[in-house]
Design a protein around this motif. Sequence first.
Motif, short mmCIF file in Angstrom:
data_model
loop_
_atom_site.label_atom_id
_atom_site.label_comp_id
_atom_site.label_asym_id
_atom_site.label_seq_id
_atom_site.Cartn_x
_atom_site.Cartn_y
_atom_site.Cartn_z
N GLY A 27 0.79 -1.22 0.00
CA GLY A 27 0.00 0.00 0.00
C GLY A 27 0.83 1.27 0.00
N VAL A 28 2.09 1.17 -0.41
CA VAL A 28 2.96 2.34 -0.44
C VAL A 28 2.52 3.26 -1.57
CG1 VAL A 28 5.33 3.11 -0.91
CG2 VAL A 28 4.93 1.10 0.50
N ASN A 29 2.54 4.56 -1.31
CA ASN A 29 2.27 5.56 -2.33
C ASN A 29 3.58 5.78 -3.08
OD1 ASN A 29 0.59 7.25 -3.68
ND2 ASN A 29 0.43 8.77 -2.05
N LEU A 30 3.71 5.19 -4.26
CA LEU A 30 4.97 5.25 -5.00
C LEU A 30 5.24 6.65 -5.52
CD1 LEU A 30 4.68 1.90 -6.98
CD2 LEU A 30 6.06 2.35 -4.95
N ARG A 31 6.50 7.05 -5.44
CA ARG A 31 6.91 8.37 -5.93
C ARG A 31 6.93 8.35 -7.45
NH1 ARG A 31 10.72 7.45 -1.65
NH2 ARG A 31 12.29 6.75 -3.12
N GLY A 32 6.78 9.54 -8.04
CA GLY A 32 6.86 9.66 -9.48
C GLY A 32 8.29 9.57 -9.96
N ARG A 33 8.47 9.52 -11.27
CA ARG A 33 9.80 9.45 -11.84
C ARG A 33 10.46 10.82 -11.81
NH1 ARG A 33 10.23 5.44 -16.52
NH2 ARG A 33 11.80 6.95 -17.11
N GLY A 34 11.77 10.86 -11.97
CA GLY A 34 12.44 12.12 -12.16
C GLY A 34 13.37 12.57 -11.05
N GLY A 35 13.59 11.73 -10.08
CA GLY A 35 14.54 12.08 -9.02
C GLY A 35 14.01 13.13 -8.07
N ALA A 36 14.90 13.87 -7.47
CA ALA A 36 14.54 14.85 -6.45
C ALA A 36 13.81 16.03 -7.09
CB ALA A 36 15.78 15.34 -5.72
N THR A 37 12.57 16.19 -6.71
CA THR A 37 11.77 17.30 -7.24
C THR A 37 11.22 18.14 -6.10
OG1 THR A 37 9.82 15.89 -7.29
CG2 THR A 37 11.10 16.06 -9.33
N ARG A 38 11.82 18.01 -4.95
CA ARG A 38 11.32 18.75 -3.78
C ARG A 38 11.34 20.24 -4.06
NH1 ARG A 38 14.93 15.17 -0.47
NH2 ARG A 38 13.61 13.40 -0.02
N GLY A 39 10.28 20.90 -3.67
CA GLY A 39 10.23 22.34 -3.78
C GLY A 39 9.55 22.81 -5.06
N LYS A 40 9.52 21.99 -6.11
CA LYS A 40 8.89 22.43 -7.36
C LYS A 40 7.39 22.62 -7.18
CE LYS A 40 12.24 20.58 -10.63
NZ LYS A 40 12.47 19.69 -11.74
N ALA A 41 6.75 21.76 -6.44
CA ALA A 41 5.31 21.87 -6.23
C ALA A 41 4.99 23.13 -5.45
CB ALA A 41 4.78 20.64 -5.48
N LYS A 42 5.79 23.44 -4.46
CA LYS A 42 5.57 24.68 -3.67
C LYS A 42 5.79 25.90 -4.55
CE LYS A 42 6.90 22.77 0.79
NZ LYS A 42 7.90 22.79 1.85
N ALA A 43 6.82 25.86 -5.39
CA ALA A 43 7.10 27.01 -6.26
C ALA A 43 5.98 27.19 -7.28
CB ALA A 43 8.43 26.80 -6.97
N ALA A 44 5.47 26.09 -7.81
CA ALA A 44 4.39 26.16 -8.79
C ALA A 44 3.11 26.68 -8.12
CB ALA A 44 4.15 24.79 -9.41
N ALA A 45 2.86 26.23 -6.91
CA ALA A 45 1.66 26.67 -6.19
C ALA A 45 1.75 28.17 -5.87
CB ALA A 45 1.50 25.87 -4.90
N ALA A 46 2.93 28.62 -5.50
CA ALA A 46 3.12 30.04 -5.19
C ALA A 46 2.97 30.89 -6.46
CB ALA A 46 4.49 30.27 -4.56
N ALA A 47 3.44 30.38 -7.58
CA ALA A 47 3.35 31.12 -8.85
C ALA A 47 1.91 31.20 -9.32
CB ALA A 47 4.22 30.46 -9.90
#
Length: 93
Positions: free
Chosen positions: A71-91
């Motif tokens: 039941g693990v929520n698998l991460r998406g592809r692409g390596g470390a993407t930390r912070g991109k979601a926050k930056a996109a949300a702020a934009a």
Amino acid sequence: MGDHGNLTEHSYEEARVAETLKKGSRVTGAAREKLAAELKKKYDSGASIRALAEETGRSYGFVHRMLSESGVNLRGRGGATRGKAKAAAAAGS
């Protein structure tokens, strides 16, 4: 320097898990549940599926299936993407 004892213990644990799970051997029952729990804990701590597969001597597909069954929520592809979601949300705000 203070974490070296932990590294030795961790390496021992990895070797023990890999030793008990010979590549291609069937893993069932309590051993399967224990392995699934260990894989889940390590994956949730940031380990990749490939790293877990190499560590346990199992295939990528086997580890992926074990994580999915757990039941693990698998991460998406692409390596470390930390912070991109926050930056996109702020934009977008």
